[in-house]
Motif scaffolding. Sequence first.
Motif, PDB file in Angstrom:
ATOM      1  N   ARG A 144       0.864  -1.190   0.000  1.00 47.04           N
ATOM      2  CA  ARG A 144       0.000   0.000   0.000  1.00 47.04           C
ATOM      3  C   ARG A 144       0.896   1.233   0.000  1.00 47.04           C
ATOM      4  NH1 ARG A 144      -2.207  -2.590   4.299  1.00 47.04           N
ATOM      5  NH2 ARG A 144      -1.605  -0.939   5.750  1.00 47.04           N
ATOM      6  N   ILE A 145       0.609   2.151  -0.889  1.00 44.52           N
ATOM      7  CA  ILE A 145       1.344   3.422  -0.891  1.00 44.52           C
ATOM      8  C   ILE A 145       0.418   4.468  -0.291  1.00 44.52           C
ATOM      9  CG2 ILE A 145       2.578   5.127  -2.289  1.00 44.52           C
ATOM     10  CD1 ILE A 145       3.858   2.365  -2.437  1.00 44.52           C
ATOM     11  N   VAL A 146       0.712   4.838   0.934  1.00 43.47           N
ATOM     12  CA  VAL A 146      -0.105   5.841   1.635  1.00 43.47           C
ATOM     13  C   VAL A 146       0.705   7.155   1.626  1.00 43.47           C
ATOM     14  CG1 VAL A 146      -1.372   6.389   3.746  1.00 43.47           C
ATOM     15  CG2 VAL A 146      -1.010   3.998   3.086  1.00 43.47           C
ATOM     16  N   ALA A 147       0.353   7.992   0.669  1.00 40.29           N
ATOM     17  CA  ALA A 147       1.127   9.228   0.526  1.00 40.29           C
ATOM     18  C   ALA A 147       0.220  10.338   0.009  1.00 40.29           C
ATOM     19  CB  ALA A 147       2.267   8.981  -0.455  1.00 40.29           C
ATOM     20  N   PRO A 148       0.631  11.586   0.181  1.00 42.99           N
ATOM     21  CA  PRO A 148      -0.179  12.677  -0.375  1.00 42.99           C
ATOM     22  C   PRO A 148      -0.329  12.469  -1.886  1.00 42.99           C
ATOM     23  CG  PRO A 148       1.524  13.524   1.077  1.00 42.99           C
ATOM     24  CD  PRO A 148       1.798  12.071   0.912  1.00 42.99           C
ATOM     25  N   LEU A 149      -1.435  12.976  -2.448  1.00 44.31           N
ATOM     26  CA  LEU A 149      -1.763  12.721  -3.853  1.00 44.31           C
ATOM     27  C   LEU A 149      -0.599  13.068  -4.788  1.00 44.31           C
ATOM     28  CD1 LEU A 149      -5.493  13.885  -4.226  1.00 44.31           C
ATOM     29  CD2 LEU A 149      -4.549  11.638  -4.728  1.00 44.31           C
ATOM     30  N   GLU A 150       0.087  14.205  -4.515  1.00 37.95           N
ATOM     31  CA  GLU A 150       1.144  14.643  -5.432  1.00 37.95           C
ATOM     32  C   GLU A 150       2.399  13.748  -5.359  1.00 37.95           C
ATOM     33  OE1 GLU A 150      -0.162  16.323  -3.022  1.00 37.95           O
ATOM     34  OE2 GLU A 150       1.328  17.128  -1.635  1.00 37.95           O
TER      35      GLU A 150
ATOM     36  N   GLN B 208       6.111   7.690  -5.577  1.00 33.71           N
ATOM     37  CA  GLN B 208       6.426   6.607  -4.610  1.00 33.71           C
ATOM     38  C   GLN B 208       6.056   5.234  -5.178  1.00 33.71           C
ATOM     39  OE1 GLN B 208       5.750   6.898  -0.489  1.00 33.71           O
ATOM     40  NE2 GLN B 208       6.074   9.111  -0.359  1.00 33.71           N
ATOM     41  N   THR B 209       4.962   5.223  -5.969  1.00 34.40           N
ATOM     42  CA  THR B 209       4.569   3.948  -6.591  1.00 34.40           C
ATOM     43  C   THR B 209       5.661   3.479  -7.557  1.00 34.40           C
ATOM     44  OG1 THR B 209       2.244   4.577  -6.430  1.00 34.40           O
ATOM     45  CG2 THR B 209       2.771   2.814  -7.981  1.00 34.40           C
TER      46      THR B 209
END
Lengths: 225, 294
Positions: free
Chosen positions: B64-70, B75-76
Motif C-alpha cells: 500500500r502506498i499511503v502518501a499525499p496525492l502529489e 512513490q509507486t
Amino acid sequence: MIELENVAYSYSGGALFSDISLRLAPGSFHFLTGPSGAGKTTFLKLCYGALLPTAGQVTIFDKDLAALTRDDIAILRRRMGVVHQDCQFLDHLTLSENLALPLIASDRAAEDAQQDLEDLMAWVDLTHRADALPPELSGGERQRAALARGVIMSPDVIIADEPTGNVDWEMSQRLLRLLVELNKMGKTVLVATHDLSLIRAAKSQVQARVLRIASNRVQLAGADL
Amino acid sequence: MSLLWRTDGQAGRVVPPSGFTAHLLVFAAAAMAFLAVFALALSLASGRLAARWGDELAQSATIRIVAPLEQRDAQTEAALRILQTTAGVAFARALDTEEQQALLAPWFGPELDIENLPVPQLIEVIEEDTGFDAAGLRLRLAAEVPGAVLDDHTQWRAPLVEAADRLRLLGGISIVLLAVTMAAVVTLAANAALAANAQVIKVLRLVGATDQFIAQAFVRRFTGRALAGALGGTLLGMVAVLLLPPASDAGGFLTGLGFQGLEWALPLLIPLLAAVVAFGATGWSAKRVLGELA
C-alpha cells in the motif's frame, strides 16, 4: 491309555479323592459306581481332562495333562467320546448337525463324513429323526444320539456318565448293547452308573471290571456285585 | 483367520442366533458408520479449505502506498523499481483505478470517484516459489519509499489455515473416537453373547473344539454383523452427503462439505475399518471370556 497316579482332588469344601492310582488298559470295559454325590462325575472329568487333579498325575494317551494347554486337551479329547447324562446338545441345530459337531470342531467338513453320519444314525436307530431339534427328542433318543456323537470321531476311549439315567429298562439294555458293541470293536469303555442291575446285565455280555468310589478312594469292587 | 472365510458356514452356525442383540449391533454399526462418513467429509473439506487458503494467499503480497496525492505516483514508481530488483518477486504491478474502485465497491458503491480521494495505491506482488525476504524488503521500502506498507498476508493466512487444520484434526479425532466407541460396543455385545452361550461353549469343548475354533465362531458372527451394519450406514451417509447443496462461493465453507473425485472411494473404507475393529474386539473379548470359563 488313561492312567492316574497318586491323584487327589479337592474342592474348596474338602478332599473328594486322595491317592488314587489306576490304569485303564486299551480295550478294557470298566464300570464306575458309587452313591450319588460320591464324585463319579468328577472322577470322569479327571479322566477326560475337564478337571485337573489338585495332586498327582493324570496321563491320557501317554501325555501328562498338567503339561498341556487347554487347546492341547481339546485336541486330545477328539480321541475320546464323552457321553453325559444330560446329553448336552446345541438346541438350535438339528440332530444330524449335533452329531456332526465333533467333525466341525476338528475342522473336518461334515460332508466328507456324510456316509459315516448316516451309518451312525442307523446304528442308533435315529435316521428318521435326523432333522429334529434336540428338544423334540425323547430321553432315550437323546441318549442314543449322545452316544452316536461320542463315537463319530471313531475315538479310542468312550466315557459315559450315567448314560441310562433317564431312560427305561428296555432302553438302558439297548444302550448297554451299543456300548458292549463298541468295546468289542476294541474301544476302551468307562461307564459311571449307580444302576447295579445294569452292571449285572453287562457281565453276561462283556468282561467288565467294576470300580467303586468309597471313602475318597476308587477301589475294585468285589464279587458282591 | 482361515475359518472366518470358510464358505461352508459350518463353524459360524454353532453360535445360536441372538435376535434382538444382533439387530442392536447392526444398528449401532450403521449409526457409527453414518457419523463417520460426515466426520470424514468434514475432515476432507477442512483439508481442502486449508490448502486453498494457503495456496491462494501464500504466493502473493500487497504493498500500500499511503502518501499525499502529489507524491503517490512517484512513490509507486519507486516501489515498483525496488520490487524489480528484489529476489523472489516474480511479478509486480500497480492496480489501476478501475480495479481499486471494484475493490471498494462493496462498501462505497460503484460511483465512488477515487481519483480525488486519498485512497492508498495498491501494488500486487506475485512471489516465485522460493518466496522473497519480507523483512529485507520492508527495510528497503522504509528507506526509499516512506509511504509504502508491505502486507505479505501472513497475519490473515496463519489463523485461517490454523482454523482449517484444527477442523481437519477434529474430523480425524471424531473418526478415531467412533472407531473406539464401535470397539466398545462390539466388546460389550460379544461379552454378553459369550456369557449367554456358556452352555454352547461347554458343549463345544466337550466335543474337542479348541479355544481358537470357539473364538472364531463368535468373531465370524460379530464381524459379519458389524460389516453389514457399517456398510448400510456408510451408503446412507454417502447418499446424505450427495444430497447436500453443491459448493458455491456464496455458501462458503458450509456448502463445500462433501467429497470430490476419488475422495468418494474413501468412505468405503469405513465398513472395512468397522470389520477390522469388530474382529479385534471380539477376538480379544473371546480370549478373555474363554479363559474365565476354563
